[in-house]
Design a protein around this motif. Structure first.
Motif, PDB file in Angstrom:
ATOM      1  N   ASP A 214       3.936  12.262  -5.031  1.00  0.00           N
ATOM      2  CA  ASP A 214       4.272  11.237  -6.042  1.00  0.00           C
ATOM      3  C   ASP A 214       4.883  10.017  -5.310  1.00  0.00           C
ATOM      4  O   ASP A 214       4.738   8.852  -5.764  1.00  0.00           O
ATOM      5  N   ALA A 215       5.770  10.078  -4.507  1.00  0.00           N
ATOM      6  CA  ALA A 215       6.227   9.136  -3.858  1.00  0.00           C
ATOM      7  C   ALA A 215       5.555   8.317  -3.136  1.00  0.00           C
ATOM      8  O   ALA A 215       5.482   7.057  -3.304  1.00  0.00           O
ATOM      9  N   ASP A 216       4.329   8.898  -2.531  1.00  0.00           N
ATOM     10  CA  ASP A 216       3.409   7.782  -2.125  1.00  0.00           C
ATOM     11  C   ASP A 216       2.661   7.180  -3.041  1.00  0.00           C
ATOM     12  O   ASP A 216       2.040   5.995  -2.749  1.00  0.00           O
ATOM     13  N   THR A 217       2.246   7.971  -4.280  1.00  0.00           N
ATOM     14  CA  THR A 217       1.577   7.323  -5.207  1.00  0.00           C
ATOM     15  C   THR A 217       2.369   6.087  -5.920  1.00  0.00           C
ATOM     16  O   THR A 217       1.905   4.818  -5.991  1.00  0.00           O
ATOM     17  N   ILE A 218       3.659   6.267  -5.972  1.00  0.00           N
ATOM     18  CA  ILE A 218       4.578   5.130  -6.601  1.00  0.00           C
ATOM     19  C   ILE A 218       4.647   3.863  -5.592  1.00  0.00           C
ATOM     20  O   ILE A 218       4.675   2.574  -6.046  1.00  0.00           O
ATOM     21  N   LEU A 219       4.705   4.177  -4.291  1.00  0.00           N
ATOM     22  CA  LEU A 219       4.847   3.175  -3.260  1.00  0.00           C
ATOM     23  C   LEU A 219       3.799   2.552  -3.193  1.00  0.00           C
ATOM     24  O   LEU A 219       3.780   1.266  -3.175  1.00  0.00           O
ATOM     25  N   ALA A 220       2.654   3.059  -3.150  1.00  0.00           N
ATOM     26  CA  ALA A 220       1.448   2.402  -3.273  1.00  0.00           C
ATOM     27  C   ALA A 220       1.273   1.270  -4.376  1.00  0.00           C
ATOM     28  O   ALA A 220       0.873   0.207  -4.412  1.00  0.00           O
ATOM     29  N   LEU A 221       1.633   1.703  -5.664  1.00  0.00           N
ATOM     30  CA  LEU A 221       1.685   0.773  -6.692  1.00  0.00           C
ATOM     31  C   LEU A 221       2.706  -0.121  -6.523  1.00  0.00           C
ATOM     32  O   LEU A 221       2.360  -1.360  -6.777  1.00  0.00           O
ATOM     33  N   SER A 222       3.980   0.049  -6.141  1.00  0.00           N
ATOM     34  CA  SER A 222       4.851  -0.987  -6.000  1.00  0.00           C
ATOM     35  C   SER A 222       4.827  -2.067  -4.993  1.00  0.00           C
ATOM     36  O   SER A 222       4.947  -3.033  -5.098  1.00  0.00           O
ATOM     37  N   SER A 223       3.859  -1.453  -3.960  1.00  0.00           N
ATOM     38  CA  SER A 223       3.361  -2.623  -2.827  1.00  0.00           C
ATOM     39  C   SER A 223       2.200  -3.269  -3.141  1.00  0.00           C
ATOM     40  O   SER A 223       1.869  -4.191  -2.104  1.00  0.00           O
ATOM     41  N   GLY A 224       1.538  -2.870  -4.245  1.00  0.00           N
ATOM     42  CA  GLY A 224       0.385  -3.684  -4.302  1.00  0.00           C
ATOM     43  C   GLY A 224      -0.881  -3.136  -3.806  1.00  0.00           C
ATOM     44  O   GLY A 224      -2.038  -3.732  -4.065  1.00  0.00           O
ATOM     45  N   ARG A 225      -0.833  -1.949  -3.114  1.00  0.00           N
ATOM     46  CA  ARG A 225      -2.200  -1.359  -2.796  1.00  0.00           C
ATOM     47  C   ARG A 225      -2.918  -0.441  -4.039  1.00  0.00           C
ATOM     48  O   ARG A 225      -3.961  -0.302  -3.537  1.00  0.00           O
ATOM     49  N   THR A 226      -2.143  -0.476  -4.920  1.00  0.00           N
ATOM     50  CA  THR A 226      -3.105  -0.080  -6.030  1.00  0.00           C
ATOM     51  C   THR A 226      -2.646  -0.951  -7.385  1.00  0.00           C
ATOM     52  O   THR A 226      -1.590  -1.504  -7.398  1.00  0.00           O
ATOM     53  N   ASP A 227      -3.563  -1.122  -8.295  1.00  0.00           N
ATOM     54  CA  ASP A 227      -3.257  -1.910  -9.325  1.00  0.00           C
ATOM     55  C   ASP A 227      -2.730  -1.001 -10.537  1.00  0.00           C
ATOM     56  O   ASP A 227      -1.858  -1.688 -11.306  1.00  0.00           O
ATOM     57  N   LEU A 228      -2.995   0.217 -10.845  1.00  0.00           N
ATOM     58  CA  LEU A 228      -2.489   0.986 -11.804  1.00  0.00           C
ATOM     59  C   LEU A 228      -2.371   2.208 -11.364  1.00  0.00           C
ATOM     60  O   LEU A 228      -2.756   2.878 -10.392  1.00  0.00           O
ATOM     61  N   ASN A 229      -1.304   3.048 -12.045  1.00  0.00           N
ATOM     62  CA  ASN A 229      -1.349   4.666 -12.022  1.00  0.00           C
ATOM     63  C   ASN A 229      -1.476   4.912 -13.321  1.00  0.00           C
ATOM     64  O   ASN A 229      -0.758   4.457 -14.452  1.00  0.00           O
ATOM     65  N   ILE A 230      -2.048   6.281 -13.514  1.00  0.00           N
ATOM     66  CA  ILE A 230      -2.081   7.043 -14.710  1.00  0.00           C
ATOM     67  C   ILE A 230      -1.432   8.221 -14.634  1.00  0.00           C
ATOM     68  O   ILE A 230      -1.972   9.128 -13.658  1.00  0.00           O
TER      69      ILE A 230
END
Length: 346
Positions: A243-259
């Motif tokens: 979860d931490a990696d997922t949210i870090l990727a989202l907050s840093s702009g490496r992903t656009d969305l998380n579901i």
């Protein structure tokens, strides 16, 4: 589904595994649907020394007005034993005096680690506690990875699963269910984003993090098929190991969305300054589903859990649990037993 709950899925390492959302996925028996992001915790009991040492429960004050207690000293809502219900517990399940419950720890506020990094807490476990209390059984929490609970429930290692599991047509072939909460998924993005996710067209070409083998993924696969039929670019699926990696990727702009499970996205929106919810979809899309306690098909436990849940609904303890975790909006007026025979008639 809850939707929805944990996985230690096929995402590799600490980075992301990326691929377009196309094709079909593996069978339910190998890796079923709901996701709760997280890692495994080992103990089931809260720390009895926390309150004795004069420590106050650690809380996170959220913008939605909920003060989330994330300490191991949970002071859970409890219920009284119902002797009539206790007498209905199948003998093979009740003879050790325990209700062995699987959960997948890691997604606030559903099932996650307390601040001691070892005690599993959250709304799922609070509801399981009410059921165990009503049935006169000790709650025995076993934290497991998402892909392990189906086989271990079938083998008898787990008697029930409380982990944001959504009911679907594949699962009812192997398990019986006792519903206890609405089932929604939320799309979240950076606060600066302008997305408004309502359907397939809104995810075209975007990078979306999602759990492998989940209801969320099934939704995105269907939406991508729709996009491809229109000649539009599909979304790109990205997996992360935690979860931490997922949210870090989202907050840093490496992903656009998380579901993710909607309660988790709402929690982050209300406790962080950089993320917001940008869409909501039923976890059973295009139909509707519910979150339910999951038991082995035909062993007689699901109807008893249903009665215990309805008793908790009636006496107010159920509502109290949902309120303390900010989930009152997902309350059900009644728990129902869902089996393969009744699934299509809901």
């Amino acid at each position: 589904m809850a939707f929805f709950s944990t996985r230690a899925s096929t995402r590799a390492g600490s980075g992301a595994s990326v691929r377009p959302l196309t094709g079909t996925r593996r069978s339910f028996a190998a890796l079923p649907a709901v996701v709760l992001l997280g890692t495994a915790a080992l103990t089931a009991c809260s720390d009895p020394g926390a309150a004795a040492n004069g420590e106050q429960p650690e809380t996170t004050a959220a913008r939605n007005g909920v003060a989330y207690n994330t300490s191991p000293d949970q002071q859970r809502v409890r219920a009284q034993k119902d002797a009539a219900l206790a007498a209905k517990v199948p003998e093979l399940i009740g003879r050790d005096g325990k209700l062995t419950v699987a959960t997948t720890a890691g997604s606030i506020p559903l099932s996650f680690h307390a601040t001691d990094d070892k005690t599993p807490i959250g709304s799922e476990l609070d509801i399981a506690q009410l059921v165990a209390d009503k049935l006169g059984l000790e709650l025995d929490i076993q934290v497991t990875s998402w892909e392990n609970w189906p086989l271990k429930t079938q083998s008898g290692d787990f008697e029930a699963v409380f982990s944001n599991v959504g009911v679907n047509k594949d699962r009812v072939k192997l398990f019986d269910f006792a519903s206890y909460r609405a089932a929604y998924m939320g799309f979240e993005a950076k606060k600066s984003a302008s997305y408004d996710i309502k359907g397939a067209d809104d995810i075209s070409g975007l990078r979306v993090s999602v759990g492998s083998g989940t209801n969320q993924e099934k939704i995105l696969l269907a939406w991508n098929k729709e996009l491809e039929g229109k000649g539009k670019p599909p979304a790109v699926l990205q997996y992360y190991s935690s979860d931490a990696d997922t949210i870090l990727a989202l907050s840093s702009g490496r992903t656009d969305l998380n579901i993710a499970p909607y309660p988790s996205t709402v929690y982050r929106e209300n406790t962080r300054d950089d993320l917001k919810v940008v869409g909501k979809v039923n976890a059973g899309w295009p139909s509707e589903t519910l979150v339910a306690a999951t038991t082995l098909k035909g062993n007689g436990l699901a109807p008893v859990i249903t009665e215990a849940l309805n008793s908790a609904i009636k006496d107010g303890s159920y509502a109290e649990v949902l309120e303390r975790w900010g989930l009152s909006g997902e309350a059900l007026p009644e728990s129902k037993t869902i089996t393969e025979a009744t699934f299509g008639s809901r």
